[in-house]
Write a protein that holds these residues in place. Structure first.
Motif, short mmCIF file in Angstrom:
data_model
loop_
_atom_site.label_atom_id
_atom_site.label_comp_id
_atom_site.label_asym_id
_atom_site.label_seq_id
_atom_site.Cartn_x
_atom_site.Cartn_y
_atom_site.Cartn_z
N TYR B 48 -11.84 -28.76 -50.41
CA TYR B 48 -11.25 -27.57 -49.80
C TYR B 48 -11.19 -27.74 -48.30
CZ TYR B 48 -11.58 -24.78 -54.08
OH TYR B 48 -11.43 -24.28 -55.34
N GLU B 49 -10.14 -27.14 -47.73
CA GLU B 49 -9.98 -27.14 -46.27
C GLU B 49 -9.73 -25.71 -45.85
OE1 GLU B 49 -6.72 -29.63 -45.06
OE2 GLU B 49 -6.42 -28.50 -43.23
N ALA B 50 -10.18 -25.34 -44.67
CA ALA B 50 -9.94 -23.97 -44.21
C ALA B 50 -9.60 -23.97 -42.73
CB ALA B 50 -11.17 -23.10 -44.44
N ILE B 120 -7.07 -20.96 -46.76
CA ILE B 120 -7.96 -21.95 -47.37
C ILE B 120 -7.10 -22.71 -48.38
CG2 ILE B 120 -10.01 -22.31 -48.81
CD1 ILE B 120 -11.12 -19.69 -47.72
N TRP B 121 -7.29 -24.03 -48.42
CA TRP B 121 -6.46 -24.84 -49.30
C TRP B 121 -7.31 -25.77 -50.15
CZ3 TRP B 121 -5.68 -23.98 -44.13
CH2 TRP B 121 -4.50 -23.31 -43.77
N LYS B 122 -6.85 -25.97 -51.40
CA LYS B 122 -7.37 -27.07 -52.19
C LYS B 122 -6.65 -28.30 -51.65
CE LYS B 122 -8.22 -24.62 -56.50
NZ LYS B 122 -7.45 -23.36 -56.40
N ARG B 123 -7.37 -29.13 -50.92
CA ARG B 123 -6.73 -30.22 -50.21
C ARG B 123 -6.36 -31.35 -51.17
NH1 ARG B 123 -3.81 -32.76 -47.10
NH2 ARG B 123 -4.49 -33.61 -45.11
#
Lengths: 79, 547
Positions: B48-50, B120-123
């Motif tokens: 995850y990335e935020a 927020i992303w599921k990278r």
């Protein structure tokens, strides 16, 4: 101003952030033009990207000045 | 309304207690877990990335908006970022409200909005070793616009740590008697089941009277000793003789110190008025439901005293870790020997032993010959055998040949090599391998590299294995300059940190090459010097890891 790229936009630009300066505030259209000239790969994402200025979503009428933190936000997928 | 929002790189606690206000009739919790399948592919973790600052702000805004429709008392949100292994919680939401209807509604409304608005992303999905290639740092920006720094992502150091975190499962907990538990990591929250003290207690030898009683003289109706417990309501004009620690007969009392009262037979007269009540109130130390110790705490003397005071005599803790440490290099001689030309004394063995024992590990050490086949024979003859150790460390030389030896030996022992270089100095040629729940590191041979790699990576791995709270980076100010040519790698610079007016001030230590030893005796911090920094003047704000 500092432009931040997230998620797939990082892959498209191959960086997390760039610094650009402007003598007068940029409209949304001008900002995209500046960015796409340097990162043509952003074009494919433009329709789905929202823009945040200083940590708040802004509409198409927003302008961007030196000192702003501008984030290009692709569709989110948290949770 | 109480709102708590957190982004974290660490696993989310298994138990999160509801707010202690007593107003809530409902505490509704939701955990979003990482599934083993993403887009019809089997995966081992999600990354995850935020956009951290905005994500936290958006979550607060959404909570405020959703709870306008359905009033609630408290909302707690924790979202993981970084690598989250399958089965772990990626997002946690807890909502407290007077009634369950509102709590469920706020939770559902918030989760729907989270998935639309919060940056927020599921990278990427990680599938075993494929993930290593996928996680390599992104190449530098193709171009820069105008002048100004562009940050490349992700930081190689953080990436290595993310792999260590993702590939190491915490070991199963064991129950140990208190006297054997010192230094072990507590693996469950210690939650109080009662109040302490259970009733008001006197903190002085003296006379207990009603707190609001303004009588001039009092009649002593009873005498209570420390172990007595005689609950009853006191009346006006009535006093009870008490000792320090005595459980008072009822609530709402104060204690007149015996020095401040004059006793004549069964009567006392107050000589001097006191502002203190001299009472330790019911529940003053803890109340039922309070978390007295959190999972991840290293049990020190104070924590053991808390366990004893609630009667938890067999706490669930991490087991002691057996560690196997190999040294290599024919140039090494024991510290007791005078080195011949070309030889050096082995200082890594005692360095690693002391570092490991400080972490509570049981250390076995073995020197290996430089010939691979001979080394294999030595390893094969070990009792107990190598696979019984949770952690294997190999101190190798800095040269490429030695590195190959480390890799080959680890692979022969069944380890899968996760990475073999980190973009830092000193300590770049660091090898990390896993084999089920067992892990291994190949440390570059120089003592300073050992010191840096141990504190950055081995300590993080030990903390993950034992379920301990990971060390965080701190910030402080340089007390002297760091004079260094710009370097393409991030540097971990040994330093001495002191606290001055509660601010950390760091004196960089003299350091020329990773072979330097003298700075180790003074170093209690590693300063993170970003790549390409060059000279950092005194007064520069820096991040550092206390060691």
């Amino acid at each position: 101003m500092r432009i931040l790229f997230f998620a797939q936009l990082k892959d498209a630009t191959r960086c997390e952030a760039v610094e650009i300066s402007t003598s007068s505030p940029l409209t949304t259209g001008q900002l995209w033009a500046r960015l796409m000239a340097e990162f043509p790969g952003l074009g494919a994402h433009r329709a789905s990207v929202r823009i945040a200025r200083n940590c708040e979503y802004v509409g198409l009428e927003a302008t961007f000045a030196n000192g702003d933190e501008v984030a290009l936000i692709p569709p989110v997928s948290g949770g | 309304m109480e709102i708590e929002v957190q982004l974290t790189r660490e696993p989310i606690a298994a138990i999160i207690p509801p707010p202690a206000s007593g107003l809530a009739g409902a505490w509704v919790e939701f955990r979003g877990l990482v599934r083993s399948e993403e887009n019809n592919t089997e995966i081992s973790a999600l990354e995850y990335e935020a956009y951290a600052g905005m994500a936290e702000r958006e979550m607060r805004r959404l909570i405020a908006a959703v709870s306008e429709q359905q009033p609630c008392l408290a909302v707690k949100v924790v979202h993981r970022i970084g690598v989250v292994p399958v089965g772990e919680t990626a997002v946690y939401v807890g909502v407290a409200a007077k009634h369950r209807g509102a709590a469920f509604a706020v939770l559902a409304g918030f989760m729907d909005q989270l998935k639309q608005d919060v940056p927020i992303w599921k990278r990427r999905a990680l599938a075993g070793l494929v993930a290593v290639a996928a996680l390599r740092p992104l190449p530098p920006p193709a171009k820069r616009l105008a002048a100004g720094p562009a940050r490349n992502a992700p930081l190689p150091l953080e990436t290595a740590l993310a792999h260590i975190h993702a590939r190491i499962p915490p070991l199963p907990a064991v129950s140990l008697p208190l006297q054997d538990a010192a230094g072990h990591v507590l693996r469950e929250n210690l939650v109080a089941t009662d109040d302490s003290p259970a009733a008001d207690r006197s903190t002085r030898d003296g006379y207990a009277i009603l707190q609001t009683d303004s009588s001039a003289t009092f009649c002593i109706t009873d005498t209570l000793h420390a172990a007595d417990c005689k609950p009853r309501q006191l009346g006006p004009g009535e006093a009870v003789r008490v000792a320090t620690g005595t459980t008072l007969p009822c609530a709402g009392l104060r204690v007149i110190m015996q020095e401040n009262a004059e006793r004549t037979g069964n009567q006392i007269k107050i000589l001097r008025s006191e502002t203190a009540t001299n009472v330790c109130r019911h529940g003053e130390d803890w109340q039922a439901g309070d978390t007295l110790l959190a999972a991840g705490k290293v049990l020190d003397a104070g924590a053991l005293a808390v366990l004893a005071s609630v009667g938890c005599t067999q706490p669930r803790v991490s087991p002691q870790l057996p560690v196997l440490h190999f040294t290599t290099g024919d140039e090494l001689v024991p510290p007791t020997t005078s080195p011949q030309p070309g030889q050096i004394r082995d200082c890594n063995s005692i360095l690693i032993r002391a570092l490991l024992e400080k972490q509570g590990c049981a250390v076995t050490q073995q020197h290996l010959p430089e010939n691979f086949e001979a080394a294999q024979r030595v390893v094969a003859s070990l009792v107990p055998p190598a696979p019984t150790f949770n952690l294997v460390l190999i101190s190798g030389g800095a040269g490429g040949g030695d590195k190959d030896f480390t890799r080959a030996l680890l692979e022969w022992l069944g380890f899968e090599i996760v990475f073999d270089r980190v973009n830092i100095r000193p300590g770049a040629p660091l090898v990390f391998g896993v084999n089920g729940t067992r892990i291994a590191f190949g440390l570059p041979g120089n003592p300073l590299s050992h010191f840096v790699c141990f504190h950055l990576f081995v300590a993080a791995a030990l903390k993950r294995l034992t379920g301990a709270e990971p060390d965080g980076m701190c910030s402080g100010m340089l007390a002297g300059k760091i004079e260094d040519a710009p370097n393409a790698r991030e540097t971990l610079w040994p330093a001495r940190v002191i606290l001055e007016n509660r601010h950390a001030r760091l004196t960089p230590l003299r350091w020329h090459s990773s072979g330097d030893v003298t700075c180790l005796a003074a170093a209690n911090a590693l300063i993170r010097v970003p790549a390409e920094s060059g000279l950092l003047p005194a007064g520069t704000e820096v991040n550092f890891l206390p060691v």
